[in-house]
Design an enzyme around this catalytic site. Structure first.
Site, short mmCIF file in Angstrom:
data_model
loop_
_atom_site.label_atom_id
_atom_site.label_comp_id
_atom_site.label_asym_id
_atom_site.label_seq_id
_atom_site.Cartn_x
_atom_site.Cartn_y
_atom_site.Cartn_z
N PHE A 128 0.81 -1.22 0.00
CA PHE A 128 0.00 0.00 0.00
C PHE A 128 0.84 1.27 0.00
CE2 PHE A 128 0.96 -0.09 4.56
CZ PHE A 128 1.12 1.26 4.84
N LYS A 154 -1.29 -7.19 -9.16
CA LYS A 154 -2.27 -7.17 -8.07
C LYS A 154 -1.83 -6.08 -7.10
CE LYS A 154 -2.84 -8.50 -4.13
NZ LYS A 154 -3.59 -7.35 -3.57
N GLU A 181 -4.93 -3.87 -1.82
CA GLU A 181 -6.38 -3.67 -1.75
C GLU A 181 -6.73 -2.41 -0.98
OE1 GLU A 181 -4.49 -5.80 -0.33
OE2 GLU A 181 -5.25 -6.57 1.57
N SER A 209 5.32 -6.95 3.42
CA SER A 209 5.91 -7.25 4.73
C SER A 209 6.69 -8.58 4.67
CB SER A 209 4.80 -7.32 5.77
OG SER A 209 3.88 -8.31 5.39
N CYS A 254 9.52 2.06 3.18
CA CYS A 254 10.43 0.95 3.49
C CYS A 254 11.84 1.45 3.72
CB CYS A 254 10.41 -0.06 2.36
SG CYS A 254 10.85 0.71 0.81
N GLU A 305 9.29 -3.89 13.13
CA GLU A 305 9.02 -2.84 12.14
C GLU A 305 7.71 -2.17 12.54
OE1 GLU A 305 7.81 -3.94 8.09
OE2 GLU A 305 8.88 -2.17 7.37
P1 NAD Z 1 1.54 -6.60 3.11
O1 NAD Z 1 2.57 -7.66 3.21
O2 NAD Z 1 0.42 -6.59 4.08
O3 NAD Z 1 0.86 -6.64 1.65
C1 NAD Z 1 1.62 -6.66 0.48
C2 NAD Z 1 0.82 -7.39 -0.60
O4 NAD Z 1 0.60 -8.74 -0.18
C3 NAD Z 1 -0.55 -6.77 -0.85
O5 NAD Z 1 -0.80 -6.74 -2.24
C4 NAD Z 1 -1.49 -7.70 -0.11
O6 NAD Z 1 -2.76 -7.76 -0.69
C5 NAD Z 1 -0.79 -9.04 -0.21
N1 NAD Z 1 -1.11 -9.91 0.93
C6 NAD Z 1 -1.46 -9.52 2.20
N2 NAD Z 1 -1.66 -10.60 2.97
C7 NAD Z 1 -1.42 -11.69 2.21
C8 NAD Z 1 -1.44 -13.10 2.46
N3 NAD Z 1 -1.76 -13.60 3.65
N4 NAD Z 1 -1.13 -13.93 1.45
C9 NAD Z 1 -0.79 -13.44 0.24
N5 NAD Z 1 -0.76 -12.11 -0.06
C10 NAD Z 1 -1.06 -11.25 0.91
O7 NAD Z 1 2.33 -5.20 3.12
P2 NAD Z 1 1.71 -3.73 3.17
O8 NAD Z 1 1.19 -3.50 4.55
O9 NAD Z 1 0.84 -3.49 2.02
O10 NAD Z 1 3.04 -2.86 2.95
C11 NAD Z 1 3.91 -2.51 3.98
C12 NAD Z 1 5.10 -3.45 4.05
O11 NAD Z 1 5.79 -3.46 2.80
C13 NAD Z 1 6.12 -3.01 5.08
O12 NAD Z 1 6.57 -4.16 5.76
C14 NAD Z 1 7.23 -2.40 4.24
O13 NAD Z 1 8.52 -2.43 4.82
C15 NAD Z 1 7.17 -3.26 3.03
N6 NAD Z 1 7.80 -2.61 1.89
C16 NAD Z 1 9.03 -3.05 1.52
C17 NAD Z 1 9.68 -2.45 0.47
C18 NAD Z 1 11.04 -2.91 0.06
O14 NAD Z 1 11.53 -2.42 -0.93
N7 NAD Z 1 11.67 -3.83 0.75
C19 NAD Z 1 9.06 -1.41 -0.23
C20 NAD Z 1 7.79 -1.00 0.16
C21 NAD Z 1 7.17 -1.62 1.23
#
Ligand code: NAD
Length: 500
Positions: A151, A175, A178, A228, A283, A385
């Site tokens: 997000f 994808k 959401e 994450s 991030c 985090e």
């Molecule tokens: P998230 O892991 O909750 O979601 C990321 C994606 O995974 C979304 O599209 C979501 O719909 C999907 N998802 C969520 N739960 C899932 C499941 N159980 N099974 C399969 N797919 C699932 O992350 P977020 O809250 O959207 O974003 C924040 C996180 O992203 C933070 O941890 C941040 O550090 C990380 N991030 C990392 C970088 C990097 O370059 N390393 C860059 C941006 C964000």
């Protein structure tokens, strides 16, 4: 209030079915529901993948010149429309308008990098590897590739991957998160306008069901995931088990190390910018400040002065520095960390649970910038985090103690050192176990022609995003050995081909 309804994009067309499951999208500044979103089933994902596979066949065979023209046109359209897209990001994500423009600008740099596809996709050629035999390598597309984004950068993260995947001849299924999917929809429409053939770019909305369907579908050849760490690990393991290429970028806990000889004004500016920009939902945000004892009081004083000038509020507001958090659940989680830090005995220097914001409503998901001092490494505000506007100062005795803390952390996304000692900086860049390193800069995010990615639990897989690593991720290399007949050819030889 009338809410918008967002559905999948199958090539150039909106999906016309009726979804069994939907979710809600909020305006974080007001807490209101502003849209509903269709969540895809496994069957729908499989159907869209099959259509993308047809489009991939023709797009992969189209000349590089024609592909590049689409990319140049897309770049112009994105530049022209970035204001509208930024407003969409503010509405669904909550970040400030200048910050939303900033993330699109960083995405544009990847588009510009991908515009050089003709140059980048050149393979190697060696004449006469054996008598009258030439050898060369060619880079070919994978076919259908999947992109799953978080997000926090609804425009930039998809743009880390999609332009590179398209430039290299693949069809994409993205994808988006959401929580804020509309920027992806608007950008997908620009691809259509830029002349990308139908079916090459597809948007599927959903949650774990859609993600797992992409991971399991054998026609999807690669997955580029950002999110994450627990989900990144799951995506990597399931995707690799299904035989795919996977790059899964995970979470972070970025440390900034300030040595006694640093310019403390520069360091204080950087700590505030990188700690509270985008409400800490980056991030590459700085979450931990490692301050050597002798300068810690002075540095904290300078940070506190700067924090007092920050304006938190609705992201479109004039002069707003920081917006709300993305959802109520996330706000509650981050506030929970502030409560836990206080209960664990850290010194709460600035309490972001108190104070007012500008614009939005009282139901908005706001937390003001928060500063803790005297944080120790057993506290959850240090170990986890947080992904919110919470900066934790850990006082240290020396460079070595700081380095040890950074290197023993489970994450290795970004880090930065502030010092005027070139030798110390050079030692740090060599010794630190982190993928992206800054020296006297707050957020060391690599340019598009370098690659973006962390180490340790911040990235699963071995390929970072964009730059040459991105090109390699989205292509397969084929090595060709060829001989064209001349009068000297021929003769039987059952031995292994070799040069003797
Ligand atoms: P998230 O892991 O909750 O979601 C990321 C994606 O995974 C979304 O599209 C979501 O719909 C999907 N998802 C969520 N739960 C899932 C499941 N159980 N099974 C399969 N797919 C699932 O992350 P977020 O809250 O959207 O974003 C924040 C996180 O992203 C933070 O941890 C941040 O550090 C990380 N991030 C990392 C970088 C990097 O370059 N390393 C860059 C941006 C964000």
């Amino acid at each position: 209030m009338v809410t918008a309804h967002i559905t999948h994009l199958v090539g150039h067309s909106s999906w016309e079915g009726t979804s069994e499951r939907t979710s809600e999208i909020f305006n974080p500044a007001t807490g209101e529901v502003i849209a509903t979103l269709d969540l895809a089933s496994k069957d729908l994902v499989d159907e869209i993948v099959a259509k993308a596979a047809e489009a991939a066949k023709t797009w992969g065979a189209i000349s590089i010149a024609k592909r590049t023209r689409v990319l140049f046109k897309f770049r112009e359209l994105l530049e022209e429309r970035k204001g509208e897209i930024a407003k969409t990001i503010v509405r669904e994500h909550g970040k400030t308008y200048p910050d939303a423009i900033g993330e699109i600008n960083r995405g544009l740099e990847v588009v510009e990098f991908a515009c050089g596809a003709g140059h980048i996709l050149k393979g190697g050629y060696s004449e006469n590897v054996s008598t009258n035999i030439d050898a060369y390598s060619i880079l070919q597309p994978l076919g259908v590739v999947g992109v799953i984004s978080p997000f926090n950068f609804p425009a930039m993260v998809p743009l880390w991957f999609v332009p590179v995947a398209i430039a290299t001849g693949n069809a994409v299924i993205i994808k988006p998160s959401e929580k804020d999917p509309s920027a992806t929809m608007e950008i997908a429409d620009l691809w259509r306008e830029a002349g990308l053939p139908d079916g090459v770019m597809n948007v599927v909305h959903g949650d774990a069901e859609a993600v797992n369907a992409l991971l399991d579908n054998p026609t999807v050849k690669s997955i580029s995931f950002v999110g994450s760490t627990p989900i990144a690990r799951h995506v990597y393991e399931r995707g690799v088990a299904a035989g795919k290429r996977v790059q899964a970028l995970g979470g972070a806990k970025n440390h900034m190390l300030v040595l006694p000889d640093a310019d403390l004004d520069l360091a204080a500016d950087a700590a505030v910018n990188a700690g509270f920009g985008a409400a800490g939902e980056r991030c590459m945000a700085i979450s931990v400040l490692l301050a050597v004892d002798s300068i810690a009081d002075e540095l904290i004083g300078k940070i506190t002065e700067r924090m007092a000038t920050l304006k938190t509020g609705e992201g479109m507001g004039e002069g707003i520095d920081m917006g709300p958090l993305v959802t109520k659940a996330h706000l509650d989680k981050v506030r929970g960390y502030v409560d836990a830090g206080e209960a664990a005995g850290a010194e709460l220097v600035v309490d972001g649970r108190q104070g007012d914001w500008v614009g939005g409503t009282k139901e908005g998901f706001f937390l003001l910038p928060t500063l803790f001092d005297k944080v120790t490494k057993d506290m959850s505000i240090y170990t986890d985090e947080i992904f919110g506007p919470v900066l934790s100062v850990v006082r240290i005795k020396s460079y070595d103690e700081g380095l040890e803390l950074i290197n023993s952390n489970e994450f290795g996304n970004g880090t930065t050192i502030f010092t005027n000692d070139g030798g110390a900086a050079r030692r740090f860049q060599h010794e630190v176990q982190v993928g992206m390193v800054g020296i006297n800069v707050p957020i060391p995010t690599p340019m598009a022609y370098y690659s973006f990615g962390g180490w340790k639990n911040s990235l699963f897989g071995d390929t970072h995003a964009h730059g040459m690593e991105g090109i390699h991720f989205f292509t397969k290399t084929k090595a060709v050995t060829s001989r064209w007949l001349d009068p000297s050819h021929g003769g039987l030889n059952l031995g292994f081909p070799q040069n003797d």
